[in-house]
Design a protein around this motif. Structure first.
Motif, PDB file in Angstrom:
ATOM      1  N   UNK A   1      40.642  -2.992 -60.585  1.00  0.00           N
ATOM      2  CA  UNK A   1      41.351  -1.305 -59.979  1.00  0.00           C
ATOM      3  C   UNK A   1      40.220  -0.895 -60.610  1.00  0.00           C
ATOM      4  N   UNK A   2      39.860  -0.861 -61.863  1.00  0.00           N
ATOM      5  CA  UNK A   2      38.860   0.388 -62.348  1.00  0.00           C
ATOM      6  C   UNK A   2      37.939   0.477 -62.290  1.00  0.00           C
ATOM      7  N   UNK A   3      37.079  -1.416 -61.143  1.00  0.00           N
ATOM      8  CA  UNK A   3      36.033  -0.359 -60.530  1.00  0.00           C
ATOM      9  C   UNK A   3      35.968  -0.402 -59.208  1.00  0.00           C
ATOM     10  N   UNK A   4      36.850  -0.291 -58.897  1.00  0.00           N
ATOM     11  CA  UNK A   4      37.057   0.639 -57.690  1.00  0.00           C
ATOM     12  C   UNK A   4      37.318   2.067 -57.964  1.00  0.00           C
ATOM     13  N   UNK A   5      37.972   2.160 -58.575  1.00  0.00           N
ATOM     14  CA  UNK A   5      38.422   4.124 -59.120  1.00  0.00           C
ATOM     15  C   UNK A   5      36.864   4.130 -59.770  1.00  0.00           C
ATOM     16  N   UNK A   6      36.323   3.867 -60.408  1.00  0.00           N
ATOM     17  CA  UNK A   6      34.516   4.513 -61.000  1.00  0.00           C
ATOM     18  C   UNK A   6      34.008   4.197 -59.874  1.00  0.00           C
ATOM     19  N   UNK A   7      34.028   3.383 -58.696  1.00  0.00           N
ATOM     20  CA  UNK A   7      32.742   3.694 -57.250  1.00  0.00           C
ATOM     21  C   UNK A   7      33.325   4.325 -56.353  1.00  0.00           C
ATOM     22  N   UNK A   8      35.210   4.944 -56.376  1.00  0.00           N
ATOM     23  CA  UNK A   8      35.379   5.914 -55.178  1.00  0.00           C
ATOM     24  C   UNK A   8      35.732   7.532 -55.518  1.00  0.00           C
ATOM     25  N   UNK A   9      34.957   7.799 -57.033  1.00  0.00           N
ATOM     26  CA  UNK A   9      34.613   9.075 -57.464  1.00  0.00           C
ATOM     27  C   UNK A   9      33.271   8.943 -57.349  1.00  0.00           C
ATOM     28  N   UNK A  10      31.999   7.812 -56.717  1.00  0.00           N
ATOM     29  CA  UNK A  10      31.508   8.499 -56.655  1.00  0.00           C
ATOM     30  C   UNK A  10      30.449   8.330 -55.470  1.00  0.00           C
ATOM     31  N   UNK A  11      31.476   8.059 -54.213  1.00  0.00           N
ATOM     32  CA  UNK A  11      31.228   7.868 -53.128  1.00  0.00           C
ATOM     33  C   UNK A  11      32.652   8.623 -51.831  1.00  0.00           C
ATOM     34  N   UNK A  12      33.181   8.340 -52.601  1.00  0.00           N
ATOM     35  CA  UNK A  12      34.501   9.228 -51.541  1.00  0.00           C
ATOM     36  C   UNK A  12      35.113  10.565 -51.789  1.00  0.00           C
ATOM     37  N   UNK A  13      35.534  11.390 -50.926  1.00  0.00           N
ATOM     38  CA  UNK A  13      35.837  12.797 -51.139  1.00  0.00           C
ATOM     39  C   UNK A  13      36.714  12.439 -51.775  1.00  0.00           C
ATOM     40  N   UNK A  14      37.324  14.213 -52.714  1.00  0.00           N
ATOM     41  CA  UNK A  14      38.225  14.108 -53.708  1.00  0.00           C
ATOM     42  C   UNK A  14      39.051  13.572 -53.253  1.00  0.00           C
ATOM     43  N   UNK A  15      39.372  14.091 -51.981  1.00  0.00           N
ATOM     44  CA  UNK A  15      41.084  13.775 -51.122  1.00  0.00           C
ATOM     45  C   UNK A  15      40.866  12.584 -51.199  1.00  0.00           C
ATOM     46  N   UNK A  16      39.864  11.908 -51.368  1.00  0.00           N
ATOM     47  CA  UNK A  16      40.732  10.072 -50.815  1.00  0.00           C
ATOM     48  C   UNK A  16      40.526   9.198 -51.780  1.00  0.00           C
ATOM     49  N   UNK A  17      40.961   9.481 -53.455  1.00  0.00           N
ATOM     50  CA  UNK A  17      40.806   9.259 -54.221  1.00  0.00           C
ATOM     51  C   UNK A  17      42.764   8.545 -54.993  1.00  0.00           C
ATOM     52  N   UNK A  18      42.622   7.950 -55.554  1.00  0.00           N
ATOM     53  CA  UNK A  18      44.149   7.430 -55.630  1.00  0.00           C
ATOM     54  C   UNK A  18      44.606   8.222 -57.338  1.00  0.00           C
ATOM     55  N   UNK A  19      45.484   8.224 -57.329  1.00  0.00           N
ATOM     56  CA  UNK A  19      45.734   9.025 -58.870  1.00  0.00           C
ATOM     57  C   UNK A  19      44.669  10.160 -59.431  1.00  0.00           C
ATOM     58  N   UNK A  20      43.755  10.842 -58.420  1.00  0.00           N
ATOM     59  CA  UNK A  20      42.651  11.570 -59.425  1.00  0.00           C
ATOM     60  C   UNK A  20      41.623  10.867 -59.489  1.00  0.00           C
ATOM     61  N   UNK A  21      41.686   9.521 -59.026  1.00  0.00           N
ATOM     62  CA  UNK A  21      39.997   8.792 -59.590  1.00  0.00           C
ATOM     63  C   UNK A  21      40.334   8.149 -61.164  1.00  0.00           C
ATOM     64  N   UNK A  22      41.462   8.233 -61.731  1.00  0.00           N
ATOM     65  CA  UNK A  22      41.701   7.687 -63.569  1.00  0.00           C
ATOM     66  C   UNK A  22      42.378   6.153 -63.160  1.00  0.00           C
ATOM     67  N   UNK A  23      41.524   5.533 -64.071  1.00  0.00           N
ATOM     68  CA  UNK A  23      41.467   4.228 -64.779  1.00  0.00           C
ATOM     69  C   UNK A  23      43.266   3.094 -64.107  1.00  0.00           C
ATOM     70  N   UNK A  24      43.416   2.275 -64.851  1.00  0.00           N
ATOM     71  CA  UNK A  24      44.592   1.993 -64.912  1.00  0.00           C
ATOM     72  C   UNK A  24      45.010   3.028 -66.381  1.00  0.00           C
ATOM     73  N   UNK A  25      46.558   3.580 -66.068  1.00  0.00           N
ATOM     74  CA  UNK A  25      46.757   3.595 -67.615  1.00  0.00           C
ATOM     75  C   UNK A  25      47.173   5.111 -67.555  1.00  0.00           C
ATOM     76  N   UNK A  26      46.320   5.748 -66.132  1.00  0.00           N
ATOM     77  CA  UNK A  26      46.137   7.534 -66.284  1.00  0.00           C
ATOM     78  C   UNK A  26      46.321   7.757 -66.664  1.00  0.00           C
TER      79      UNK A  26
END
Length: 323
Positions: free
Chosen positions: A184-209
């Protein structure tokens, strides 16, 4: 030695350990420190098999350690390092230990001869001269971990998880949870690099938020806590309100692993005023003392089951007294 959690071992004597060390007082680039001498000859149990560790110096991720364990109750007291209060779990190379049959009676303690025996006169000076690298600069296991564990351990290397289970460091369900958190954390890190902000999960934060909400200036509070007092760790929302964007409060970090203890009640073990900077070896004096709580350590649940078990430092503003 194929040691597992719970195995009974005996720390070898000073002369035997001296024979394993180089001129720097090290074995495979891992220092044997003066604080470890008091354990020589003692029987102890393996607490964790130290086959890996998290890199807190260069933040390179997990690193591979060879032939080392942590022993139950064996933490550094910092006596030879300016009174450092970090209380790191000591690393023990297998060459410094010998396996003991639990049915074998423990030999009676022999009185220490006076003057001190020859092995102590030879070993202690070797360790002390390599402990100090400057007036207020020290060398210890924590500062030398990148040399002692030079190889990075990729997240995708599944052998580390097999070793966790085989050695007893973690159960199957715990390993599975940790692996999923890592994905999950690797997905979050990758999404912040390649996805627009509106598609981020929980603001792109790592697990524990964990997200700082205090802005640039962080609040402070002094409770004057003393060892033995009972406290409750505040809620996660209350603590997030004290952190800046870098998850710091007056320079002290709050991490996802610490958030797992929010709402927990614990007793104060100590007030921390001094600690070593792992990067530089400098002994730092804290402007605002931190608090260490009994029995609370970083369990590595969100960090590949790292067995180091750091002792977290707590700001008093994150705690409240329990009458």
């Amino acid at each position: 030695m194929n040691l597992r959690v719970g195995d009974l071992v005996e720390v070898r004597g000073e002369e035997e350990i001296l024979a394993t060390l180089d001129e720097r007082g090290e074995l495979e680039s891992l220092p044997f420190m003066p604080e470890m001498l008091r354990f020589c000859g003692r029987r102890m149990t393996v607490h964790k098999v130290a086959h890996k560790l998290c890199d807190t110096i260069s933040r390179s991720g997990m690193r591979r350690m060879e032939r080392a364990v942590h022993l139950t109750g064996a933490r550094c007291g910092g006596e030879a390092h300016g009174g450092c209060q970090t209380a790191c779990s000591l690393y023990w190379k297998e060459a410094w230990l010998k396996r003991v049959d639990p049915d074998t009676p423990e030999p009676a303690a022999e009185p220490i001869p006076q003057p001190a025996a020859e092995p102590e006169r030879r070993l202690l000076p070797l360790l002390e001269v390599n402990t100090r690298s400057g007036v207020d600069t020290y060398s210890c296991q924590a500062t030398e971990l990148l040399r002692a564990a030079p190889a990075c351990l990729p997240f995708r290397d599944v052998r580390q998880y097999v070793t966790d289970v085989r050695t007893g460091n973690a159960g199957t369900l715990q390993v599975a949870r940790t692996f999923l958190v890592g994905l999950f954390n690797r997905f979050q890190d990758l999404s912040k690099k390649v996805l627009p902000r509106r598609l981020w999960i929980r603001k792109g934060l790592r697990w524990g938020f964990v997200e700082g909400r205090a802005g640039r200036s962080t609040p402070t509070a002094e409770l004057g806590l003393k060892p033995g007092e009972l406290v409750r760790i505040k809620s996660k929302d209350e603590i997030l309100a004290t952190l800046n964007d870098d998850l710091l409060n007056r320079g002290l970090g709050f991490e996802e692993e610490m958030a797992r203890y929010c709402g927990r009640t614990a007793r104060v073990r100590a007030r921390v005023e001094r600690c070593l900077d792992e990067k530089t070896g400098l002994l730092l004096s804290m402007k605002s003392p931190c608090i260490v709580l009994d029995d609370l350590v970083c369990e590595g649940v969100y960090n590949a089951n790292c067995p180091r078990e750091f002792v977290p430092f707590w700001r008093e503003i994150w705690l409240e007294r329990v009458e």
